[in-house]
Design a protein around this motif. Structure first.
Motif, short mmCIF file in Angstrom:
data_model
loop_
_atom_site.label_atom_id
_atom_site.label_comp_id
_atom_site.label_asym_id
_atom_site.label_seq_id
_atom_site.Cartn_x
_atom_site.Cartn_y
_atom_site.Cartn_z
N ASN A 47 26.37 15.47 -6.96
CA ASN A 47 27.58 16.28 -6.87
C ASN A 47 27.33 17.71 -7.35
N PHE A 48 26.12 18.17 -7.24
CA PHE A 48 25.77 19.52 -7.69
C PHE A 48 24.68 20.05 -6.75
N PRO A 49 24.47 21.36 -6.72
CA PRO A 49 23.50 21.94 -5.80
C PRO A 49 22.06 21.74 -6.28
N VAL A 50 21.15 21.58 -5.31
CA VAL A 50 19.72 21.42 -5.61
C VAL A 50 18.92 22.23 -4.60
N LEU A 51 17.89 22.91 -5.10
CA LEU A 51 16.92 23.60 -4.25
C LEU A 51 15.56 22.95 -4.43
N LEU A 52 14.79 22.89 -3.36
CA LEU A 52 13.40 22.45 -3.46
C LEU A 52 12.54 23.53 -2.81
N TYR A 53 11.71 24.15 -3.63
CA TYR A 53 10.84 25.23 -3.15
C TYR A 53 9.42 24.67 -3.02
N VAL A 54 8.90 24.64 -1.78
CA VAL A 54 7.55 24.15 -1.52
C VAL A 54 6.68 25.37 -1.25
N ARG A 55 6.00 25.82 -2.27
CA ARG A 55 5.26 27.06 -2.19
C ARG A 55 4.16 26.99 -1.14
N SER A 56 3.44 25.87 -1.08
CA SER A 56 2.31 25.76 -0.16
C SER A 56 2.74 25.88 1.30
N ALA A 57 3.98 25.47 1.58
CA ALA A 57 4.48 25.52 2.96
C ALA A 57 5.33 26.76 3.21
#
Length: 288
Positions: A47-57
């Protein structure tokens, strides 16, 4: 999930997580994944925001709140970092876990309706140093916890969200045109009046729409009815009162706008898979 989150209930067997809102938990949390992390992925809702940062891609995944996340993003998790945060980190307009935070313009990207609850955004090469340095700055603040670290971490988070909003300009523009201001008004009415009897017609009258039209708009944008959101707000407050007070169940029912304690108990069980007393008796690590 991470220590900053907690399971608050299950929806059709799928665990639902909230971000802890207290003075011990930092307003932002980071989780670095190894390349095998995707193997442990299970369907879940938060119920909250999430970011996923994939640096290699060179990719940022914007993970929607309230939707079932069925599968891990397709890229391997090598050099990936998850950014979890309490919307309240952005000030009073970003209250959590109630979805009034949807009114915050920097959080519009998290309201997307992409398949599986995951929106993939390509991060231009020239913008990657900003993400790398900002995430490193948040990590340093969380590790050192010096005076003002909560405010500093929130400030760095804001920089990321500003850049995210620019990356997702088309998505944000579509949301602005498709009724998000109305949704913000609906959530505000429910937030202010959920402690007293409240119906679909009451909400519709407050926002100047017919009940039928309001039902159509809210269901189209959120997948849920106005009544379901009224119930969700009441259950959120009921869970908080059960966890943080010793109030009798009947008094909690009254405080969340349901004068009939028996009906409240049935409704709570239907939405949380446990009775109020069973939920309160859970270990603190699960119920809080």
């Amino acid at each position: 999930m991470i220590e900053a989150t907690r399971i608050v209930h299950h929806r059709h067997g799928v665990p639902v997580y909230d971000y802890r809102s207290d003075q011990v938990t930092p307003p932002v949390s980071l989780l670095r994944f190894d390349r095998h992390a995707e193997r442990g992925h299970r369907p879940h809702i938060h119920n909250f925001p999430v970011l996923l940062y994939v640096r290699s891609a060179g990719v940022v995944y914007v993970i929607a709140a309230g939707q079932v996340i069925e599968a891990a993003p397709p890229h391997r998790f090598e050099s990936a970092v998850g950014v979890f945060f309490d919307p309240a980190a952005l000030g009073d307009a970003g209250r959590a876990p109630w979805p009034a935070w949807r009114a915050h313009p920097l959080l519009f990207p998290f309201l997307h309706e992409h398949s599986g609850g995951v929106l993939e955004l390509a991060l231009p090469v020239e913008r990657r140093p900003l993400w790398d340095s900002t995430i490193a700055a948040i990590e340093a603040e969380l590790a050192q916890r010096q005076e003002g670290y909560r405010q500093a971490a929130s400030a760095h988070l804001t920089l990321l969200l500003i850049d995210l909003a620019r990356l997702a300009a088309d998505v944000v523009g579509d949301l602005r045109r498709s009724g998000e201001p109305l949704l913000a008004e609906v959530f505000d009415v429910i937030d202010q009046r959920h402690t007293a009897p409240l119906s679909l017609r009451d909400v519709a009258d407050a926002v100047g729409m017919t009940p039928g039209h309001l039902t159509t708009v809210v269901r189209r944008r959120t997948g849920r009815t106005v009544q379901a959101w009224i119930t969700e707000r009441r259950m959120t407050e009921a869970r908080r009162l059960l966890a943080e007070t010793d109030l009798p169940v009947g008094e909690i029912a009254r405080r969340v706008g349901i004068p009939d304690a028996g009906y409240f108990t049935r409704l709570f069980r239907r939405n949380n898979d446990l009775s109020p007393r069973q939920w309160r008796a859970q270990p603190a690590s699960l119920a809080r």
